[in-house]
Scaffold this active site. Structure first.
Site, PDB file in Angstrom:
ATOM      1  CD  GLU A   1       8.864 -12.232  -8.673  1.00 11.85           C
ATOM      2  OE1 GLU A   1      10.096 -12.281  -8.685  1.00 11.85           O
ATOM      3  OE2 GLU A   1       8.218 -11.527  -7.881  1.00 11.85           O
TER       4      GLU A   1
ATOM      5  CG  HIS B   1      16.170 -38.126  -2.764  1.00  8.95           C
ATOM      6  ND1 HIS B   1      16.494 -39.383  -2.310  1.00  8.95           N
ATOM      7  CD2 HIS B   1      17.339 -37.541  -3.125  1.00  8.95           C
ATOM      8  CE1 HIS B   1      17.800 -39.550  -2.372  1.00  8.95           C
ATOM      9  NE2 HIS B   1      18.340 -38.440  -2.872  1.00  8.95           N
TER      10      HIS B   1
ATOM     11  CD  GLU C   1      15.854 -14.614  -7.811  1.00 10.67           C
ATOM     12  OE1 GLU C   1      15.335 -15.029  -6.765  1.00 10.67           O
ATOM     13  OE2 GLU C   1      15.601 -13.498  -8.285  1.00 10.67           O
TER      14      GLU C   1
ATOM     15  CB  CYS D   1      -0.945   0.086   1.179  1.00 10.54           C
ATOM     16  SG  CYS D   1      -2.090  -1.277   1.285  1.00 10.54           S
TER      17      CYS D   1
ATOM     18  CG  ASN E   1       1.504   0.587   4.257  1.00  9.58           C
ATOM     19  OD1 ASN E   1       1.230  -0.601   4.174  1.00  9.58           O
ATOM     20  ND2 ASN E   1       2.697   1.071   3.993  1.00  9.58           N
ATOM     21  N   GLY E   2      -0.673  -1.284   6.380  1.00  8.04           N
ATOM     22  CA  GLY E   2      -0.393  -2.155   7.522  1.00  8.04           C
ATOM     23  C   GLY E   2      -1.593  -3.033   7.819  1.00  8.04           C
TER      24      GLY E   2
ATOM     25  CE  LYS F   1      12.581 -12.369  -9.902  1.00 10.23           C
ATOM     26  NZ  LYS F   1      13.502 -12.075  -8.845  1.00 10.23           N
TER      27      LYS F   1
ATOM     28  CD1 TRP G   1      -0.241  -6.301  -2.996  1.00 15.06           C
ATOM     29  CD2 TRP G   1      -0.513  -6.781  -0.827  1.00 15.06           C
ATOM     30  NE1 TRP G   1       0.070  -7.625  -2.813  1.00 15.06           N
ATOM     31  CE2 TRP G   1      -0.087  -7.953  -1.502  1.00 15.06           C
ATOM     32  CE3 TRP G   1      -0.753  -6.855   0.542  1.00 15.06           C
ATOM     33  CZ2 TRP G   1       0.110  -9.158  -0.836  1.00 15.06           C
ATOM     34  CZ3 TRP G   1      -0.559  -8.068   1.198  1.00 15.06           C
ATOM     35  CH2 TRP G   1      -0.117  -9.197   0.498  1.00 15.06           C
TER      36      TRP G   1
ATOM     37  CE  LYS H   1      11.549  -3.523  -6.191  1.00 11.05           C
ATOM     38  NZ  LYS H   1      12.066  -4.752  -6.803  1.00 11.05           N
TER      39      LYS H   1
ATOM     40  NE  ARG I   1       4.774   1.639  -0.014  1.00 13.61           N
ATOM     41  CZ  ARG I   1       5.804   1.586   0.810  1.00 13.61           C
ATOM     42  NH1 ARG I   1       6.968   2.030   0.417  1.00 13.61           N
ATOM     43  NH2 ARG I   1       5.682   1.101   2.007  1.00 13.61           N
TER      44      ARG I   1
END
Ligand code: F6R
Length: 606
Positions: free
Chosen positions: A486, A502, A479, A2, A98-99, A483, A74, A601, A27
């Site tokens: 997302e 395994h 990674e 947010c 925000n929070g 990538k 968000w 972000k 954000r």
């Protein structure tokens, strides 16, 4: 998550609020809203979706007023929708938040019993009604104080009041908030980036602080309600990073500038003339360190896994790695001979910050590796090692990952030298390698740029994909899978190649794309054997290697040959084709590359 903006001015503010909200969209971007004060009344406009939608709304029906707050959301409580978008207003106040308010259910019940009617599913609306209620019996400062005391959880707030129509109020606990000083106007923002186009003079609020802004004055109060003075900082100019230039999106710009990231970072830490690494005032004598604990989330955590291999190899110090959201709730045996290292691009990630806070409360030495040097994590740690990547705007982390790995590698070499684990020649050779790295990165970007789009096509049709590597290529496989997930919303798994038999080998079937990371290192032959096992089961292998030998690439669908380097540096180069692959798969699927769905972000909630 947010984004908050507030402006107290003598001119109309709506346009500047929209401009700043666009900068804050990294954000959160599922809904947006604005409230202004016009003729002593609160006027609110909000909508689902991007700031562009809000801008269109304002184009048809402009918002007046010289005082305003804005928000990009968000979602945490309640679906992304117009009703759940902020601000949340009553007749008396308007709030952006925000929070997360953890006791919102109980507070809501109490307020409903008093007759307040909730319109949204958010936790934020309780703040609106608490303030409205306390304002009936208390003056401004006491009503704010009583409201904040009633809240459990984290928040950064921007508030407008009908009765106090010349002020914007900000408050912080757990989520970052800054104020900015402008000519004849003042600002509130969830980070300095949002304020940069308006001012370079800012102050960060600390936990418990409240600020009251008018167009020509800013007052601060601490959690005991005492008026306090705070330091004003001057921000540096970094325009070249915040402009897309000729690139289609920030992510491709950020991938392409990774050689510059590496060059700047090496220049900051390496003294070329003396062939030495600068590391002054380190908080603990490296000779006394008993253990290093590396902590981060997501991509930053992957840089910690990579560093574990380097530190173990070079420093002979036991290394532990931890995901911040796990570390913060475990029973940890803290030791003041250990060094606790926190890795974070934004420096605002709630879990990483909480893990750092826990360390501070246990009086152990902390060091942070961050991109944003003014961030909460940087300001709270004993020692800061900046990665010098410049602002990273694309939500998926790319150049910051390279920067994080690089600083960790530099730290490992220096600690190794101080502890006499490597000799002078070895140390100087490693420094020479560091100088060569930016060009190797550039060559790899150039080569992979043209080759990855064609490979990307295979991923679109498949029902998933796998990324495999051993040793230092294992975290890079993780990674690469992250990538792809997302950016393109396709399922991908990253695995240590040796783990396949395994369990995960069961997933391999005809046509499944499997990316094999096989630099010519000590694991090479083993990795190639794992690759053959995949091929034997019908997997469509994309081999990424620096080995020339053509024989290994029989039955391989694509081979990407990257620049040759030594084992230590291969993670930097191996990362690049994976970033580009994820980018091109997402582009083929028409995904929003800089703003993938459901993400943000700066992850400032738990
Ligand atoms: C992935 C990504 C995230 C972040 C994570 C931590 O591309 O960007 O996984 O790495 O949210 O963020 P920072 O580094 O800001 O603490």
């Amino acid at each position: 998550m947010c984004g908050i903006i507030g402006i107290a001015s003598s001119k109309l503010v709506a346009q500047n609020i929209i401009h700043s909200l666009k900068k804050l969209e990294y954000r959160g971007y599922d809904s947006a809203g604005i409230a202004t004060i016009v003729d002593n009344e609160i006027h609110e406009k909000k909508c689902a979706g991007r700031v562009d939608n809000l801008e269109k709304l304002l184009f048809k029906n402009p918002s007046k007023g010289s005082l305003g707050i804005g928000h990009v959301r968000w979602a945490t409580h309640g679906i992304p929708s117009q009703l759940n978008a902020h601000p949340h207003s009553s007749d008396e106040v308007s709030v952006v938040h925000n929070g997360i308010i953890e006791n919102s259910t109980l507070l809501k019940k109490n307020l409903e019993e008093k007759g307040y009617k909730f319109k949204s599913q958010t936790d934020t609306e309780v703040i609106t009604f608490l303030l409205t209620d306390f304002l009936k019996s208390y003056d401004l400062v006491d009503a704010i104080n009583k409201t904040l005391k009633a809240l459990n959880g984290s928040f950064a707030l921007g508030i407008l009041f009908k009765k106090y129509s010349n002020i914007v109020v900000g408050a912080r606990r757990g989520s970052p908030l800054a104020v900015g000083y402008g000519p004849e106007e003042n600002y509130l923002g969830s980070d300095s980036y949002a304020l940069k186009s308006m001012t370079n003079k800012i102050t960060y609020l600390d936990d418990g602080d409240v600020c009251i802004l008018t167009n020509n004055k800013i007052e601060f109060y601490n959690s005991e309600n005492k008026k306090i003075n705070k330091k004003i900082l001057t921000l540096s100019e970094d325009k070249q990073f915040t402009d897309k230039g000729d690139y289609k999106d920030f992510m491709s710009k950020e991938i392409n500038e990774q050689n510059i990231t590496a060059k700047t970072c090496v220049k900051e830490y390496v003294d070329q003339l003396r062939k030495d690494i600068n590391l002054y005032n380190f908080p603990i004598n490296p000779k006394d360190i008993e253990k290093i604990v590396l902590i981060g989330c997501g991509t930053a955590y992957h840089s910690c896994i990579t560093a574990k291999y380097w530190f173990e190899e070079l420093t002979n110090i036991p290394i532990e790695i931890d995901i911040a959201s796990e570390f913060r709730y475990r029973k940890i045996n803290f030791n003041n001979k250990n060094l606790y290292v926190f890795v974070s691009q934004s420096g605002e990630t709630a879990d990483t910050y909480a893990a750092l806070d826990l360390c501070k409360k246990n009086n152990v030495k902390t060091c942070s590796i961050v991109n944003v040097v003014e961030s909460s994590i940087a300001r709270s740690s004993d020692f800061v090692l900046p990665i010098h990547a410049g602002p990273e705007i694309g939500v998926a982390s790319t150049k910051a990952f390279i920067g994080q790995m690089l600083v960790l590698f530099i730290l490992a070499i220096k600690i190794s030298e101080i502890r006499k684990e490597i000799n002078k020649t070895d140390y100087e050779n490693k420094i020479d390698d560091l100088q060569k790295l930016p060009d190797l990165i550039k060559d790899t970007i150039n080569y992979c740029q043209d080759n990855t789009p064609i490979i990307a096509k295979d991923f679109i049709k498949a029902k998933g994909s796998m990324f495999l590597g051993r040793g230092l290529s294992f975290p890079i496989a993780l990674e690469g899978a992250l990538k792809l997930k997302e950016l393109s919303y396709l399922h991908a798994e990253g695995y240590p190649a040796g783990e396949m038999k395994h369990g995960p080998l069961a997933l391999i079937e005809e046509g499944l794309p499997v990316v094999i990371l096989a630099p010519k290192d000590r694991y090479f032959e083993k990795t190639i054997s794992n690759m053959q096992e995949v091929i034997a089961r019908g997997g469509k292998v994309i081999l990424i290697t620096d080995e020339d030998n053509k024989i290994i690439s029989e039955n391989v669908r694509f081979t990407l040959k990257i620049a040759k380097t030594n084992e230590y540096l291969s993670p930097f180069l191996m990362t690049i084709p994976l970033q580009l692959l994820a980018y091109h798969v997402a582009a083929l699927k028409n995904c929003d590359i800089d703003k993938p769905r459901n993400l943000a972000k700066s992850v400032t909630v738990e």
